[in-house]
Scaffold this active site. Structure first.
Site, mmCIF file in Angstrom:
data_model
loop_
_atom_site.group_PDB
_atom_site.id
_atom_site.type_symbol
_atom_site.label_atom_id
_atom_site.label_comp_id
_atom_site.label_asym_id
_atom_site.label_seq_id
_atom_site.Cartn_x
_atom_site.Cartn_y
_atom_site.Cartn_z
ATOM 1 N N ASP A 431 0.852 -1.192 0.000
ATOM 2 C CA ASP A 431 0.000 0.000 0.000
ATOM 3 C C ASP A 431 0.893 1.249 0.000
ATOM 4 O OD1 ASP A 431 -2.946 1.067 0.652
ATOM 5 O OD2 ASP A 431 -1.485 2.251 1.805
ATOM 6 N N ILE A 432 0.592 2.202 -0.899
ATOM 7 C CA ILE A 432 1.372 3.451 -0.967
ATOM 8 C C ILE A 432 1.000 4.333 0.235
ATOM 9 C CG2 ILE A 432 1.874 5.508 -2.352
ATOM 10 C CD1 ILE A 432 1.069 3.894 -4.823
ATOM 11 N N ASN A 439 -2.998 13.034 -4.176
ATOM 12 C CA ASN A 439 -4.135 13.506 -4.965
ATOM 13 C C ASN A 439 -4.614 14.886 -4.492
ATOM 14 O OD1 ASN A 439 -4.378 11.360 -6.764
ATOM 15 N ND2 ASN A 439 -5.607 10.139 -5.350
ATOM 16 N N ASP A 448 -2.015 9.541 -10.644
ATOM 17 C CA ASP A 448 -1.945 8.507 -11.693
ATOM 18 C C ASP A 448 -0.496 8.213 -12.060
ATOM 19 O OD1 ASP A 448 -4.671 8.425 -11.699
ATOM 20 O OD2 ASP A 448 -4.935 9.580 -13.550
ATOM 21 N N GLU A 474 -4.784 2.324 -4.186
ATOM 22 C CA GLU A 474 -3.321 2.388 -4.144
ATOM 23 C C GLU A 474 -2.699 1.107 -3.604
ATOM 24 O OE1 GLU A 474 -4.778 4.236 -0.242
ATOM 25 O OE2 GLU A 474 -5.443 4.006 -2.323
#
Length: 554
Positions: A431-432, A439, A448, A474
């Protein structure tokens, strides 16, 4: 019993020697044969040479519409009514001259035929007729009376002679020359009713020709010869037309089945087999540019496997096809040869190729024009294969990261769990960290770009055989079949370090990082259980400060 393999040059020398021996035997026999001094016999021999050449050129195949490539033992020449009747009426030398010259002469009508193979066929038959002279003198005049006994007796004797020629000479030499087991040829010929039917018809017609010549004269004998070469031409033309119809019908069925089954590979195999057949000496491969990477891949291969040295020759030939709109190209290195023909779409773009591969010791690749024709017929199938592959990719691939999408990666996890290996493997759930902030502060385009970059890093750093996918948002999921806990932790750490150092930054200048949860799979474990453990490990990594790789030990 298997016939030992012989080098090709020895076989060619044997063919030439057979012809030379036959020619010498005929040359020695002619001065002592008074019948050859007569003008009518010379005319008969001259006409017979031409008619035999035509009959040999249009030999009738014996395999119906199986679509196989014809070899020397797969067709029968309709020359027997000419040569047998000439043998009975004028002698063995006359018949030997007709076959000795007629067989090689057929090369003028069949330019791709092997001179020496034709010379061997004519020479072997010439020797057969010269030996037959010893028995010809014992044929009584009553053999040509109009009685059933005479007719059946003549046909029986001719069939026995043909049987001896086929089984004691033709098949053993063919097995040696074609490198085939002799027993297989014997059995196949014995069961081939088409072959023996054709030989019986020719023996009957030979009897009729003898009757015409003996009772009505040489002119009527010539007229009796004409139907056989004519029937050979008509029969060959009908065979080719029916074969073409069968091939086109198979192509149509292939396309129809492909549209229904959504799997064109079996149909491509059918088209190649119908058009080119198979050979123990040659391998036919169909290539296409399919998949996301658009690399050339072997779609199907028919024939014996080939060594890796052919790959470079094949790639060189296919590369050169890009700038062409038809025809074929050859590539060879002295020991190997490859011929390639391109399949092009309606815009002239190369979408596939068909290649024939052969070792130089096995002779030249036959009929490249057939490769060109088959490539044109395969073009619609290869175009549809590409469309199907792109549709499958669209259904299975995440468009942003180019990794497997959620449903595809879950199917892969399920298949890994159901495979029941001794060590099922491991899952990595990545997971980022603080992705929402990217965003919010940098915009969705930056988000993106971050997802695409992380997807590329994941794809580059997993092992061969591992499968990675975008799990959602993500989150990324990596399936590692047959991986131990240590392997999974090492790959997880490689991914974590790669993302931290990839050059992605948040709005405040801190590098983008990720957290990784590791779960070692257990035999018989359910999909839900495995994902839950990986998820718990991921959140443990986040609670401990993020940018970490954590495995929960049960």
């Amino acid at each position: 019993m298997s016939v030992q393999l012989r080098p090709r040059n020895v076989i060619r020398a044997f063919n030439a020697l057979t012809f030379v021996v036959a020619a010498m035997a005929v040359a020695l026999r002619v001065p002592h044969d008074p019948s050859l001094a007569r003008m009518d016999v010379r005319i008969l021999v001259g006409v017979a040479v031409v008619l035999v050449a035509i009959a040999v050129r249009y030999s009738v195949p014996l395999r119906g519409l199986r679509g196989k490539r014809q070899t020397t033992e797969d067709s029968v020449s309709l020359d027997l009514p000419i040569t047998l009747s000439l043998f009975i009426v004028a002698g063995g030398a006359a018949a030997a001259i007709a076959t000795l010259i007629g067989f090689p002469l057929s090369r003028l009508f069949r330019r791709r035929a092997d001179w020496l193979a034709l010379a061997f066929g004519g020479g072997s038959r010439a020797i057969f007729f010269l030996f037959g002279d010893a028995f010809r003198a014992h044929i009584p005049a009553s053999a040509f009376d109009y009685t059933p006994q005479a007719v059946f007796g003549f046909i029986a004797i001719m069939m026995l002679a043909l049987l001896a020629f086929v089984y004691l000479w033709h098949l053993p030499t063919t097995a040696w020359r074609e490198k085939q087991p002799l027993e297989r040829l014997w059995n196949r010929y014995l069961r081939d009713r088409h072959l023996w039917g054709l030989l019986a018809v020719q023996a009957i017609w030979a009897y009729a020709c003898c009757e015409f010549m003996l009772r009505a004269g040489a002119l009527y004998g010539l007229l009796a010869w004409l139907p056989m070469p004519t029937l050979a031409v008509i029969g060959r033309s009908l065979y080719l037309a029916r074969s073409e119809n069968a091939r086109l019908r198979m192509t149509r069925d292939a396309i129809t089945a492909m549209l229904v089954e959504r799997d064109p590979i079996p149909q491509i195999n059918s088209v190649v087999a119908a058009s080119l057949g198979g050979s123990a000496r040659e391998t036919v491969q169909v290539l296409a540019t399919i998949g996301r990477d658009a690399e050339w891949r072997v779609v199907t291969s028919i024939g014996p496997p080939r060594d890796a040295e052919f790959d470079g020759l094949r790639a060189a030939a296919v590369r050169r096809l890009t700038d062409r709109r038809g025809g074929w190209l050859a590539s060879e290195d002295g020991a190997r040869s490859v011929i390639a023909a391109g399949a092009y779409d309606e815009n002239g773009h190369l979408i596939g190729a068909i290649c024939a591969l052969r070792y130089a010791r096995d002779g030249r690749i036959g009929n490249p024009e057939k490769l060109v024709k088959t490539a044109r017929e395969l073009a619609p199938l290869l175009r549809d294969l590409g469309n199907i592959q792109r549709a499958q990719d669209a259904a299975e691939i995440d468009g942003l990261t180019q990794l497997a999408n959620r449903s595809t990666i879950l199917d892969y996890v399920r298949a890994t769990l159901e495979g029941e290996p001794a060590e099922p493997g491991a899952l990595l759930l990545l997971d980022i960290d603080h992705f929402k902030a990217i965003n919010d502060h940098l915009g969705h385009l930056a988000g993106d770009r971050c997802l695409r970059t992380v997807g590329e890093i994941v794809a580059r750093n997993v092992r061969d055989g591992d499968r990675a996918g975008r799990f959602g948002g993500e989150e990324f999921l990596v399936v590692m079949p047959r991986a131990t806990s240590e392997m999974a932790l090492a790959v997880g750490e490689r991914l974590r370090a790669g993302i931290e150092g990839c050059g992605l930054y948040h709005g405040d200048g801190t590098p983008v990082t990720c957290s990784v949860g590791v779960a070692t799979l257990e035999v018989g474990e359910s999909l839900e259980s495995a994902l839950a453990r990986a998820d718990r490990a991921l959140y443990a990594a986040k609670r401990s400060g993020r940018n970490k790789v954590v495995e929960l030990i049960a």
